[in-house]
Design a protein around this motif. Structure first.
Motif, PDB file in Angstrom:
ATOM      1  N   ASN A  60       0.819  -1.222   0.000  1.00  0.00           N
ATOM      2  CA  ASN A  60       0.000   0.000   0.000  1.00  0.00           C
ATOM      3  C   ASN A  60       0.847   1.264   0.000  1.00  0.00           C
ATOM      4  OD1 ASN A  60      -2.361  -1.588   0.123  1.00  0.00           O
ATOM      5  ND2 ASN A  60      -2.168  -1.730   2.341  1.00  0.00           N
ATOM      6  N   VAL A 120       2.900   7.998   7.704  1.00  0.00           N
ATOM      7  CA  VAL A 120       1.586   7.353   7.705  1.00  0.00           C
ATOM      8  C   VAL A 120       1.709   5.900   7.263  1.00  0.00           C
ATOM      9  CG1 VAL A 120      -0.715   7.379   6.641  1.00  0.00           C
ATOM     10  CG2 VAL A 120       0.341   9.526   7.410  1.00  0.00           C
ATOM     11  N   SER A 165       0.707   2.822   9.781  1.00  0.00           N
ATOM     12  CA  SER A 165      -0.600   2.223   9.464  1.00  0.00           C
ATOM     13  C   SER A 165      -0.564   0.705   9.542  1.00  0.00           C
ATOM     14  CB  SER A 165      -1.045   2.651   8.065  1.00  0.00           C
ATOM     15  OG  SER A 165      -1.296   4.036   8.037  1.00  0.00           O
ATOM     16  N   GLY A 166      -1.696   0.146   9.958  1.00  0.00           N
ATOM     17  CA  GLY A 166      -1.864  -1.300   9.964  1.00  0.00           C
ATOM     18  C   GLY A 166      -1.417  -1.994  11.233  1.00  0.00           C
ATOM     19  N   SER A 220       3.404   5.068  18.026  1.00  0.00           N
ATOM     20  CA  SER A 220       2.355   6.051  18.347  1.00  0.00           C
ATOM     21  C   SER A 220       2.956   7.341  18.897  1.00  0.00           C
ATOM     22  CB  SER A 220       1.372   5.464  19.353  1.00  0.00           C
ATOM     23  OG  SER A 220       0.653   4.397  18.780  1.00  0.00           O
ATOM     24  N   VAL A 229      -5.118   4.620  15.021  1.00  0.00           N
ATOM     25  CA  VAL A 229      -5.850   5.161  13.866  1.00  0.00           C
ATOM     26  C   VAL A 229      -6.157   6.643  14.096  1.00  0.00           C
ATOM     27  CG1 VAL A 229      -8.049   5.054  12.614  1.00  0.00           C
ATOM     28  CG2 VAL A 229      -6.791   2.952  13.100  1.00  0.00           C
ATOM     29  N   ILE A 270      -2.987   8.779  13.886  1.00  0.00           N
ATOM     30  CA  ILE A 270      -2.616   9.022  12.481  1.00  0.00           C
ATOM     31  C   ILE A 270      -3.537  10.065  11.864  1.00  0.00           C
ATOM     32  CG2 ILE A 270      -2.502   7.974  10.178  1.00  0.00           C
ATOM     33  CD1 ILE A 270      -1.609   5.350  11.625  1.00  0.00           C
ATOM     34  N   LYS A 271      -4.829   9.988  12.125  1.00  0.00           N
ATOM     35  CA  LYS A 271      -5.771  10.993  11.596  1.00  0.00           C
ATOM     36  C   LYS A 271      -5.423  12.389  12.088  1.00  0.00           C
ATOM     37  CE  LYS A 271      -9.785   8.015  10.922  1.00  0.00           C
ATOM     38  NZ  LYS A 271     -11.132   7.686  11.378  1.00  0.00           N
ATOM     39  N   GLU A 299      -2.423  13.580  10.126  1.00  0.00           N
ATOM     40  CA  GLU A 299      -2.817  13.990   8.776  1.00  0.00           C
ATOM     41  C   GLU A 299      -3.521  15.343   8.796  1.00  0.00           C
ATOM     42  OE1 GLU A 299      -3.357   9.845   6.341  1.00  0.00           O
ATOM     43  OE2 GLU A 299      -4.909  10.304   7.835  1.00  0.00           O
ATOM     44  N   ARG A 356       9.087  -0.564  13.079  1.00  0.00           N
ATOM     45  CA  ARG A 356       8.161  -1.408  12.312  1.00  0.00           C
ATOM     46  C   ARG A 356       8.795  -2.757  11.992  1.00  0.00           C
ATOM     47  NH1 ARG A 356       2.971  -0.652   9.748  1.00  0.00           N
ATOM     48  NH2 ARG A 356       2.454  -2.809   9.292  1.00  0.00           N
TER      49      ARG A 356
END
Length: 166
Positions: free
Chosen positions: A3, A31, A35-36, A54, A100, A103-104, A107, A157
């Motif tokens: 992705n 991001v 993510s994930g 985080s 989540v 991350i929002k 963004e 990660r």
């Protein structure tokens, strides 16, 4: 990594487009790297500090808000998680924090930074702080700051789930 929807910085463009292209590439990398993951993995401490996925995203969120709305635009009372009482506050993650949502929030801070930047030329001086930095300086600093933390996210990660990639 899967992705990968990042846009490569322009290979031949003006200074502003090159700087913002690299910053947006690194922002998208943040991001992508975060993510994930589960909330627990995002908050998992893998090194002997408060550094977590985080926490890094929260830190970068605060840094975006500090340098663009606060310093460049001179806005007052821009919120940050750090304070004189808790200088590492942005790295603190609770069990209630959702990766989540973290991350929002990042963004949203990046969108706000882009909106602020649209109103200024790279030669302009910051309105906040002592006005000593130029917008160009902030862009270069943010490329350095975000890129450095992308490296941290890459290592975390890989330790969490073995995902690799730039």
């Amino acid at each position: 990594m899967e992705n990968d929807s990042r846009t490569e910085p322009p290979a031949a463009a003006g200074e502003r487009e090159t700087l913002t292209g690299f910053l947006d590439y690194f922002r998208a990398t943040v991001v992508m790297k975060a993510s994930g993951l589960s909330d627990a993995d995002g908050a998992k401490r893998l090194v002997p500090s408060l550094t977590t996925v985080s926490g890094l995203v929260q830190h970068l969120t605060d840094v975006e808000r500090f340098w663009f709305p606060d310093r460049i635009d001179g806005q007052q009372d821009v919120p940050t998680r750090w304070s004189a009482e808790d200088p590492d506050g942005e790295f603190r993650v609770s069990e209630e924090d959702s990766l989540v949502n973290i991350i929002k929030d990042y963004e949203a801070a990046c969108r706000q930074s882009r909106e602020v930047l649209e109103r200024y030329g790279i030669e302009d001086r910051c309105r906040g702080g002592d006005g000593g930095q130029s917008v160009r300086w902030v862009l270069v600093h943010m490329i350095e700051e975000t890129g450095r933390h992308c490296g941290h996210l890459d290592i975390l990660r890989e330790l969490l789930d073995g995902s690799i990639g730039d």
